[in-house]
Design an enzyme around this catalytic site. Structure first.
Site, PDB file in Angstrom:
ATOM      1  N   LYS A  14       0.823  -1.217   0.000  1.00  0.00           N
ATOM      2  CA  LYS A  14       0.000   0.000   0.000  1.00  0.00           C
ATOM      3  C   LYS A  14       0.858   1.268   0.000  1.00  0.00           C
ATOM      4  O   LYS A  14       0.599   2.182  -0.762  1.00  0.00           O
ATOM      5  CB  LYS A  14      -0.933   0.024   1.224  1.00  0.00           C
ATOM      6  CG  LYS A  14      -1.897  -1.147   1.276  1.00  0.00           C
ATOM      7  CD  LYS A  14      -2.890  -1.011   2.433  1.00  0.00           C
ATOM      8  CE  LYS A  14      -2.256  -1.077   3.797  1.00  0.00           C
ATOM      9  NZ  LYS A  14      -1.808  -2.409   4.227  1.00  0.00           N
ATOM     10  N   ARG A  89      -9.484   0.621   9.190  1.00  0.00           N
ATOM     11  CA  ARG A  89      -9.087  -0.747   9.507  1.00  0.00           C
ATOM     12  C   ARG A  89     -10.158  -1.471  10.322  1.00  0.00           C
ATOM     13  O   ARG A  89      -9.964  -2.625  10.686  1.00  0.00           O
ATOM     14  CB  ARG A  89      -7.802  -0.723  10.322  1.00  0.00           C
ATOM     15  CG  ARG A  89      -6.545  -1.126   9.547  1.00  0.00           C
ATOM     16  CD  ARG A  89      -5.375  -0.958  10.502  1.00  0.00           C
ATOM     17  NE  ARG A  89      -4.200  -1.679  10.128  1.00  0.00           N
ATOM     18  CZ  ARG A  89      -3.182  -1.178   9.442  1.00  0.00           C
ATOM     19  NH1 ARG A  89      -3.228   0.047   8.980  1.00  0.00           N
ATOM     20  NH2 ARG A  89      -2.119  -1.912   9.206  1.00  0.00           N
ATOM     21  N   ARG A 128      11.394  -6.607   4.679  1.00  0.00           N
ATOM     22  CA  ARG A 128      11.327  -5.169   4.962  1.00  0.00           C
ATOM     23  C   ARG A 128      11.930  -4.869   6.337  1.00  0.00           C
ATOM     24  O   ARG A 128      12.570  -3.844   6.539  1.00  0.00           O
ATOM     25  CB  ARG A 128       9.854  -4.722   4.923  1.00  0.00           C
ATOM     26  CG  ARG A 128       9.641  -3.246   5.251  1.00  0.00           C
ATOM     27  CD  ARG A 128       8.211  -2.817   5.018  1.00  0.00           C
ATOM     28  NE  ARG A 128       7.305  -3.252   6.069  1.00  0.00           N
ATOM     29  CZ  ARG A 128       5.983  -3.036   6.059  1.00  0.00           C
ATOM     30  NH1 ARG A 128       5.414  -2.417   5.051  1.00  0.00           N
ATOM     31  NH2 ARG A 128       5.231  -3.448   7.051  1.00  0.00           N
ATOM     32  N   ARG A 134      11.515  -1.234  12.059  1.00  0.00           N
ATOM     33  CA  ARG A 134      10.251  -1.375  12.782  1.00  0.00           C
ATOM     34  C   ARG A 134      10.254  -2.657  13.589  1.00  0.00           C
ATOM     35  O   ARG A 134      10.338  -3.746  13.017  1.00  0.00           O
ATOM     36  CB  ARG A 134       9.078  -1.398  11.792  1.00  0.00           C
ATOM     37  CG  ARG A 134       8.767  -0.051  11.191  1.00  0.00           C
ATOM     38  CD  ARG A 134       7.716  -0.145  10.105  1.00  0.00           C
ATOM     39  NE  ARG A 134       6.492  -0.836  10.517  1.00  0.00           N
ATOM     40  CZ  ARG A 134       5.404  -0.915   9.757  1.00  0.00           C
ATOM     41  NH1 ARG A 134       5.380  -0.333   8.568  1.00  0.00           N
ATOM     42  NH2 ARG A 134       4.344  -1.557  10.192  1.00  0.00           N
ATOM     43  N   ARG A 146      -0.693  -9.685  13.208  1.00  0.00           N
ATOM     44  CA  ARG A 146      -1.208  -8.585  12.379  1.00  0.00           C
ATOM     45  C   ARG A 146      -2.105  -9.133  11.262  1.00  0.00           C
ATOM     46  O   ARG A 146      -3.130  -8.544  10.926  1.00  0.00           O
ATOM     47  CB  ARG A 146      -0.057  -7.762  11.800  1.00  0.00           C
ATOM     48  CG  ARG A 146       0.575  -6.854  12.855  1.00  0.00           C
ATOM     49  CD  ARG A 146       1.998  -6.458  12.524  1.00  0.00           C
ATOM     50  NE  ARG A 146       2.122  -5.649  11.324  1.00  0.00           N
ATOM     51  CZ  ARG A 146       3.277  -5.410  10.705  1.00  0.00           C
ATOM     52  NH1 ARG A 146       4.403  -5.910  11.179  1.00  0.00           N
ATOM     53  NH2 ARG A 146       3.307  -4.674   9.625  1.00  0.00           N
TER      54      ARG A 146
HETATM   55  P1  ADP Z   1       1.287  -2.332   7.826  1.00  0.00           P
HETATM   56  O1  ADP Z   1       2.544  -2.346   7.055  1.00  0.00           O
HETATM   57  O2  ADP Z   1       1.181  -3.456   8.803  1.00  0.00           O
HETATM   58  O3  ADP Z   1       0.066  -2.154   6.982  1.00  0.00           O
HETATM   59  P2  ADP Z   1       1.006   0.319   9.019  1.00  0.00           P
HETATM   60  O4  ADP Z   1       2.249   1.068   8.841  1.00  0.00           O
HETATM   61  O5  ADP Z   1      -0.171   0.713   8.185  1.00  0.00           O
HETATM   62  O6  ADP Z   1       1.377  -1.193   8.849  1.00  0.00           O
HETATM   63  O7  ADP Z   1       0.538   0.329  10.550  1.00  0.00           O
HETATM   64  C1  ADP Z   1       1.391  -0.126  11.579  1.00  0.00           C
HETATM   65  C2  ADP Z   1       0.595  -0.369  12.856  1.00  0.00           C
HETATM   66  O8  ADP Z   1      -0.052   0.850  13.279  1.00  0.00           O
HETATM   67  C3  ADP Z   1      -0.543  -1.374  12.728  1.00  0.00           C
HETATM   68  O9  ADP Z   1      -0.112  -2.707  12.901  1.00  0.00           O
HETATM   69  C4  ADP Z   1      -1.490  -0.915  13.861  1.00  0.00           C
HETATM   70  O10 ADP Z   1      -1.026  -1.345  15.125  1.00  0.00           O
HETATM   71  C5  ADP Z   1      -1.342   0.588  13.827  1.00  0.00           C
HETATM   72  N1  ADP Z   1      -2.379   1.188  12.957  1.00  0.00           N
HETATM   73  C6  ADP Z   1      -2.185   1.758  11.737  1.00  0.00           C
HETATM   74  N2  ADP Z   1      -3.353   2.192  11.215  1.00  0.00           N
HETATM   75  C7  ADP Z   1      -4.309   1.870  12.121  1.00  0.00           C
HETATM   76  C8  ADP Z   1      -5.726   2.026  12.166  1.00  0.00           C
HETATM   77  N3  ADP Z   1      -6.407   2.583  11.139  1.00  0.00           N
HETATM   78  N4  ADP Z   1      -6.394   1.597  13.271  1.00  0.00           N
HETATM   79  C9  ADP Z   1      -5.743   1.043  14.300  1.00  0.00           C
HETATM   80  N5  ADP Z   1      -4.414   0.843  14.317  1.00  0.00           N
HETATM   81  C10 ADP Z   1      -3.698   1.244  13.249  1.00  0.00           C
END
Ligand code: ADP
Length: 191
Positions: A14, A89, A128, A134, A146
């Site tokens: 994404k 989400r 990654r 991270r 996740r």
């Molecule tokens: P990924 O690469 O897993 O898609 P993101 O960078 O989008 O990760 O998000 C990292 C973390 O931040 C998620 O695993 C979650 O804990 C938190 N997070 C991100 N967006 C949301 C959301 N919309 N609602 C709740 N938690 C979120």
């Protein structure tokens, strides 16, 4: 306005695709993951709260996430549109987004879901993790958590917008360029 939701499991590409789409369609990219990492990097109260959930591979509570998203959108009203990446989400977040856009007589244009199977996701995120710094990318059990959270809490958001005729699946396997072309074809049909 064009209001796109870039959807899909963690590690589905994404962020990579959002950066390209933002440039092509002149949209503002809003990544809740990036916003949380910024807050954590600055050790703000919001960052401290988010950290305890993110480290375990859980979702940050809706009230916190929705408030942060609203602030970001309201701080940037004069744009051609938004690409939401990592938001919504949960179905509650989707409802909140519809309210927020509805307040300005706007709506979600389309939800594009990048389809990538679980094993490929684990492989990509571990790769990654070697450079992302991270902690949530470096532990296979957190990554699998996740994915589970995605399947139970986030996947219903696809159905929520599907009922409104707005959801589309996009094959997320292939080169970055190929996937970008697939997304552009889908977007161009909507605008
Ligand atoms: P990924 O690469 O897993 O898609 P993101 O960078 O989008 O990760 O998000 C990292 C973390 O931040 C998620 O695993 C979650 O804990 C938190 N997070 C991100 N967006 C949301 C959301 N919309 N609602 C709740 N938690 C979120």
């Amino acid at each position: 306005m064009i209001n796109l939701i870039l959807f899909g499991p963690p590690g589905s590409g994404k962020g990579t695709q959002a950066a390209r789409l933002t440039e092509k369609y002149d949209l503002l990219h809003i990544s809740t993951g990036d916003l949380f990492r910024y807050e954590m990097g600055n050790n703000t109260p919001l960052g401290q709260e988010a950290k305890s959930y993110i480290e375990k591979g859980e979702l940050v509570p809706d009230s916190v996430t929705i408030g942060m998203l609203r602030n970001k959108v309201e701080a940037n009203p004069d744009v051609a549109g938004y690409i939401f990446d990592g938001f919504p989400r949960t179905v509650a977040q989707a409802e909140a987004l519809d309210v927020l856009l509805g307040e300005r007589k706007e709506e979600v244009t389309a939800l594009l879901s990048l389809e990538v199977d679980d094993e490929e996701i684990v492989k990509r995120i571990l790769e990654r993790g070697k450079t992302s710094g991270r902690p949530d990318d470096n532990d296979e059990s957190i990554i699998r958590n996740r994915i589970e959270v995605y399947n139970s809490e986030t996947a219903p958001v696809f159905d929520y917008y599907d009922k409104k005729g707005k959801s589309q699946k996009i094959d997320g396997i292939g080169s970055i360029e190929e996937i970008f072309d697939r997304l552009c074809t889908a977007i161009d049909k909507e605008i």
